[in-house]
Design a protein around this motif. Sequence first.
Motif, PDB file in Angstrom:
ATOM      1  N   VAL A  41       0.742  -1.345  -0.022  1.00  0.00           N
ATOM      2  CA  VAL A  41       0.038  -0.028   0.022  1.00  0.00           C
ATOM      3  C   VAL A  41       0.860   1.213   0.029  1.00  0.00           C
ATOM      4  O   VAL A  41       0.409   2.052  -0.788  1.00  0.00           O
ATOM      5  CB  VAL A  41      -1.218  -0.125   1.083  1.00  0.00           C
ATOM      6  CG1 VAL A  41      -1.701   1.255   1.331  1.00  0.00           C
ATOM      7  CG2 VAL A  41      -2.186  -0.955   1.116  1.00  0.00           C
ATOM      8  N   THR A 127      -6.818   2.742  -1.594  1.00  0.00           N
ATOM      9  CA  THR A 127      -5.848   1.720  -1.450  1.00  0.00           C
ATOM     10  C   THR A 127      -6.152   1.197  -0.393  1.00  0.00           C
ATOM     11  O   THR A 127      -6.284   1.623   0.682  1.00  0.00           O
ATOM     12  CB  THR A 127      -4.485   2.726  -1.668  1.00  0.00           C
ATOM     13  OG1 THR A 127      -4.373   3.372  -0.453  1.00  0.00           O
ATOM     14  CG2 THR A 127      -4.084   3.057  -2.773  1.00  0.00           C
ATOM     15  N   ALA A 129      -5.093  -2.651   1.594  1.00  0.00           N
ATOM     16  CA  ALA A 129      -3.895  -4.018   1.503  1.00  0.00           C
ATOM     17  C   ALA A 129      -4.902  -5.120   0.752  1.00  0.00           C
ATOM     18  O   ALA A 129      -6.149  -5.571   1.226  1.00  0.00           O
ATOM     19  CB  ALA A 129      -3.642  -4.363   2.929  1.00  0.00           C
ATOM     20  N   THR A 135      -1.848  -4.518  -3.219  1.00  0.00           N
ATOM     21  CA  THR A 135      -2.793  -3.411  -2.848  1.00  0.00           C
ATOM     22  C   THR A 135      -3.949  -3.486  -3.960  1.00  0.00           C
ATOM     23  O   THR A 135      -3.711  -3.740  -5.147  1.00  0.00           O
ATOM     24  CB  THR A 135      -2.240  -2.073  -2.876  1.00  0.00           C
ATOM     25  OG1 THR A 135      -1.057  -2.108  -2.322  1.00  0.00           O
ATOM     26  CG2 THR A 135      -3.071  -0.748  -2.487  1.00  0.00           C
TER      27      THR A 135
END
Length: 179
Positions: A41, A127, A129, A135
């Motif tokens: 990320v 964004t 995880a 990401t």
Amino acid sequence: MNILITILLILAGLIVLLLVIGLFSRKDYAISREVVINKPVPVVFDYVKYLKNQENYFKYVMMDPGMKKEFVGTDATPGFKYHWDSEHKSVGKGSQEIKQIVNNERIDYEVVFIKPFEGVLHSSLYTNAAGADSTKVTWTAASRMKYPMNLMLLFMNMDKMIGKDFDESLQNLKKVLEK
């Protein structure tokens, strides 16, 4: 002569009918697309927060490398504004401003179109995880079409039309970041 009058009356009736339908038709539309990028990320976010990086992945910016560009403020911060002016009919003229940034989570933009049509689009990049080193990037956009322009929404699938451009841009972003 009677045939001409009949045709004109039918056309006038159709126009009135469409205008009445437009009063009660939806005016809003929204688009959302996502891609998973095999980078963490912070790496992805640090790249997408810079509007100037859109030159490397956003389809509309890449369509006209010779367009006039003006940048105002500090990129990757709220208030940064990017103005563009292109002779390319699909690119047109307008501006994009970073409205809010939540580090490693989201960026909110306001896009103002001047040509080929006037309008305002609210867009965000999220964004999240998707794994230890990947990401999920989600790109959303929403807008409102004024009456009677909202009649176009009856005949056009904005999600399909603009969504394919978002898909292409997100695939470009993936390629750039996964090099």
